[in-house]
Design a protein around this motif. Structure first.
Motif, PDB file in Angstrom:
ATOM      1  N   TYR A   1      12.612  -1.687  -2.421  1.00  0.00           N
ATOM      2  CA  TYR A   1      11.808  -1.412  -1.302  1.00  0.00           C
ATOM      3  C   TYR A   1      12.690  -1.499   0.032  1.00  0.00           C
ATOM      4  CZ  TYR A   1       8.236  -2.059   2.246  1.00  0.00           C
ATOM      5  OH  TYR A   1       7.541  -1.860   3.443  1.00  0.00           O
ATOM      6  N   SER A   2      13.353  -2.830  -0.042  1.00  0.00           N
ATOM      7  CA  SER A   2      14.157  -3.013   1.234  1.00  0.00           C
ATOM      8  C   SER A   2      15.430  -1.947   1.454  1.00  0.00           C
ATOM      9  CB  SER A   2      14.552  -4.342   1.215  1.00  0.00           C
ATOM     10  OG  SER A   2      16.010  -4.154   0.106  1.00  0.00           O
ATOM     11  N   ARG A   3      15.750  -1.319   0.653  1.00  0.00           N
ATOM     12  CA  ARG A   3      16.731  -0.256   0.867  1.00  0.00           C
ATOM     13  C   ARG A   3      15.847   1.221   1.048  1.00  0.00           C
ATOM     14  NH1 ARG A   3      19.059  -2.408  -3.761  1.00  0.00           N
ATOM     15  NH2 ARG A   3      18.317  -0.665  -4.950  1.00  0.00           N
ATOM     16  N   GLY A   4      14.582   1.279   0.983  1.00  0.00           N
ATOM     17  CA  GLY A   4      13.867   2.574   0.998  1.00  0.00           C
ATOM     18  C   GLY A   4      14.073   3.557  -0.024  1.00  0.00           C
ATOM     19  N   ASP A   5      14.105   2.757  -1.192  1.00  0.00           N
ATOM     20  CA  ASP A   5      14.230   3.745  -2.504  1.00  0.00           C
ATOM     21  C   ASP A   5      12.622   3.464  -3.258  1.00  0.00           C
ATOM     22  OD1 ASP A   5      16.570   4.680  -1.898  1.00  0.00           O
ATOM     23  OD2 ASP A   5      17.634   2.870  -3.056  1.00  0.00           O
ATOM     24  N   MET A   6      12.566   4.270  -4.404  1.00  0.00           N
ATOM     25  CA  MET A   6      11.582   4.314  -5.113  1.00  0.00           C
ATOM     26  C   MET A   6      11.604   3.173  -6.268  1.00  0.00           C
ATOM     27  SD  MET A   6       9.892   6.536  -3.243  1.00  0.00           S
ATOM     28  CE  MET A   6       8.333   7.242  -4.518  1.00  0.00           C
TER      29      MET A   6
ATOM     30  N   LEU B   1      10.058   7.021   4.999  1.00  0.00           N
ATOM     31  CA  LEU B   1      11.395   6.106   4.586  1.00  0.00           C
ATOM     32  C   LEU B   1      11.451   6.373   3.058  1.00  0.00           C
ATOM     33  CD1 LEU B   1      10.546   3.093   6.644  1.00  0.00           C
ATOM     34  CD2 LEU B   1      12.130   4.526   7.333  1.00  0.00           C
ATOM     35  N   PHE B   2      10.460   6.570   2.197  1.00  0.00           N
ATOM     36  CA  PHE B   2      10.762   6.441   1.031  1.00  0.00           C
ATOM     37  C   PHE B   2      10.845   8.004   0.491  1.00  0.00           C
ATOM     38  CE2 PHE B   2       8.251   2.854   2.354  1.00  0.00           C
ATOM     39  CZ  PHE B   2       9.157   1.739   1.808  1.00  0.00           C
TER      40      PHE B   2
ATOM     41  N   LYS C   1       0.741  -1.032  -0.098  1.00  0.00           N
ATOM     42  CA  LYS C   1      -0.100   0.076   0.099  1.00  0.00           C
ATOM     43  C   LYS C   1       0.811   1.316   0.044  1.00  0.00           C
ATOM     44  CE  LYS C   1      -1.808   0.640   3.950  1.00  0.00           C
ATOM     45  NZ  LYS C   1      -1.016   1.832   4.370  1.00  0.00           N
ATOM     46  N   THR C   2       1.969   1.335   0.837  1.00  0.00           N
ATOM     47  CA  THR C   2       2.726   2.460   0.996  1.00  0.00           C
ATOM     48  C   THR C   2       3.540   2.714  -0.011  1.00  0.00           C
ATOM     49  OG1 THR C   2       2.737   2.706   3.498  1.00  0.00           O
ATOM     50  CG2 THR C   2       4.554   3.686   2.433  1.00  0.00           C
ATOM     51  N   THR C   3       3.810   1.591  -0.493  1.00  0.00           N
ATOM     52  CA  THR C   3       4.826   1.594  -1.830  1.00  0.00           C
ATOM     53  C   THR C   3       4.008   2.297  -3.250  1.00  0.00           C
ATOM     54  OG1 THR C   3       6.139  -0.639  -1.373  1.00  0.00           O
ATOM     55  CG2 THR C   3       6.139   0.363  -3.645  1.00  0.00           C
ATOM     56  N   ILE C   4       2.600   1.509  -3.406  1.00  0.00           N
ATOM     57  CA  ILE C   4       1.968   2.414  -4.239  1.00  0.00           C
ATOM     58  C   ILE C   4       1.613   3.907  -3.819  1.00  0.00           C
ATOM     59  CG2 ILE C   4      -0.223   2.191  -5.752  1.00  0.00           C
ATOM     60  CD1 ILE C   4       1.966   0.159  -5.996  1.00  0.00           C
ATOM     61  N   ALA C   5       1.246   4.236  -2.655  1.00  0.00           N
ATOM     62  CA  ALA C   5       0.773   5.652  -2.574  1.00  0.00           C
ATOM     63  C   ALA C   5       1.947   6.471  -2.691  1.00  0.00           C
ATOM     64  CB  ALA C   5       0.523   5.631  -0.992  1.00  0.00           C
ATOM     65  N   THR C   6       3.261   6.005  -2.214  1.00  0.00           N
ATOM     66  CA  THR C   6       4.365   7.225  -2.352  1.00  0.00           C
ATOM     67  C   THR C   6       4.642   7.247  -3.972  1.00  0.00           C
ATOM     68  OG1 THR C   6       5.984   5.270  -1.715  1.00  0.00           O
ATOM     69  CG2 THR C   6       5.186   6.707   0.272  1.00  0.00           C
TER      70      THR C   6
END
Length: 290
Positions: free
Chosen positions: A252-257, A46-47, A14-19
């Motif tokens: 994602y695990s590195r907090g990148d986009m 984080l992202f 969810k947060t991956t898609i939102a950001t």
């Protein structure tokens, strides 16, 4: 336009898609705000890696009783639906963590023995990250009631033309507080039995509220076909399928986009925004999906 991103359970992306959606819209020249309403565990920062420029305390009013005036009648305790105030022997006890700040006890006290004082339960952080206006609610550790923080966050004004709301997972009150009055809800799911079960709950929630919605299936090439079949049977639009991508998982695990893994994601997410914008603008409501 306000777009909520929600899911029936955590861990669906969810947060991956939102950001990433917020950044994709911003890169196309629109002003966009990202609101992290997952106030118990916000991780959008984080992202987006925002520079925080403002911090605002969130408070709720809690009662304090003047025992010199109080006659121990118990009206305040009887009026409190949350059992946050009780007459115990010759004193009145207030349980701050249970208090919703509704003011009911204050209204019913016949002796005018109650006053309210503000109690800080969380914080809102405001800044800018990756070209996106960033607003984040944070509930203090140990606090039990998150909707007041979400409500305060939603009340803050923004000049951005598009607002992306990252809702908490699930279908309970905090989610409803986050997504209410939005123009469209993107429900993120994954094609697994657990994902389908929670998607059904989330669909029931948005239908009950009466919001327009569609589904994005993350890791769409894992699991089985029952999620796709369910959407087909219920005439729910699948707005986007995102196959599993190891590079995205590592990013994602590195907090990148994920946008930085492949520029195609940039285009696909902006296309997703355009689909939603056309639907919302068509009649302002998209009642076909309600």
């Amino acid at each position: 336009m306000k777009i909520s991103v929600a899911s029936g359970k955590g861990g669906t992306g969810k947060t991956t898609i939102a950001t990433n959606l917020a950044v994709a819209i911003g890169r196309m020249g629109k002003t966009v705000a990202y609101l992290d309403c997952d106030v118990e565990e916000p991780n959008g920062h984080l992202f987006l890696k925002p520079e925080i420029k403002e911090q605002i305390d969130v408070t709720v009013p809690v009662p304090r009783v003047d025992l010199d005036k109080c006659t121990l009648c118990g009206d305040c305790s009887a009026a409190c639906e949350y059992h946050a105030i009780a007459v115990l022997g010759k004193t009145v006890e207030v349980f701050d963590s249970l208090c919703h700040g509704c003011g009911g006890c204050l209204d019913v006290c016949p002796e005018d023995a109650i006053e309210e004082i503000p109690r800080t339960i969380g914080q809102i952080n405001r800044g800018v990250g990756m070209g996106v206006e960033f607003l984040e609610g944070r509930l203090n550790v140990g606090e039990a009631i998150s909707p007041p923080v979400t409500k305060a966050l939603r009340k803050l004004g923004t000049t951005s033309s598009v607002v992306i709301i990252d809702a908490p997972p699930g279908t309970s009150c905090p989610v409803i507080e986050a997504i209410k009055d939005t123009d469209f809800v993107i429900l993120i799911t994954e094609p697994t039995p657990f994902g389908l079960n929670d998607l059904k709950l989330a669909v029931g929630m948005v239908r009950e509220i009466g919001l327009s919605y569609g589904v994005v299936i993350n890791r769409s090439d894992i699991g089985d076909s029952r999620t796709h079949e369910y959407c087909r049977q219920e005439k729910i639009d699948i707005l986007m399928n995102i196959p599993f991508d190891r590079q995205v998982a590592e990013t994602y695990s590195r907090g990148d986009m994920m946008l930085d893994v492949n520029s195609q994601y940039d285009k696909n997410l902006y296309d997703l925004y355009q689909i939603i914008a056309e639907r919302v603008n068509h009649d302002g409501t998209d009642r076909s999906q309600r």
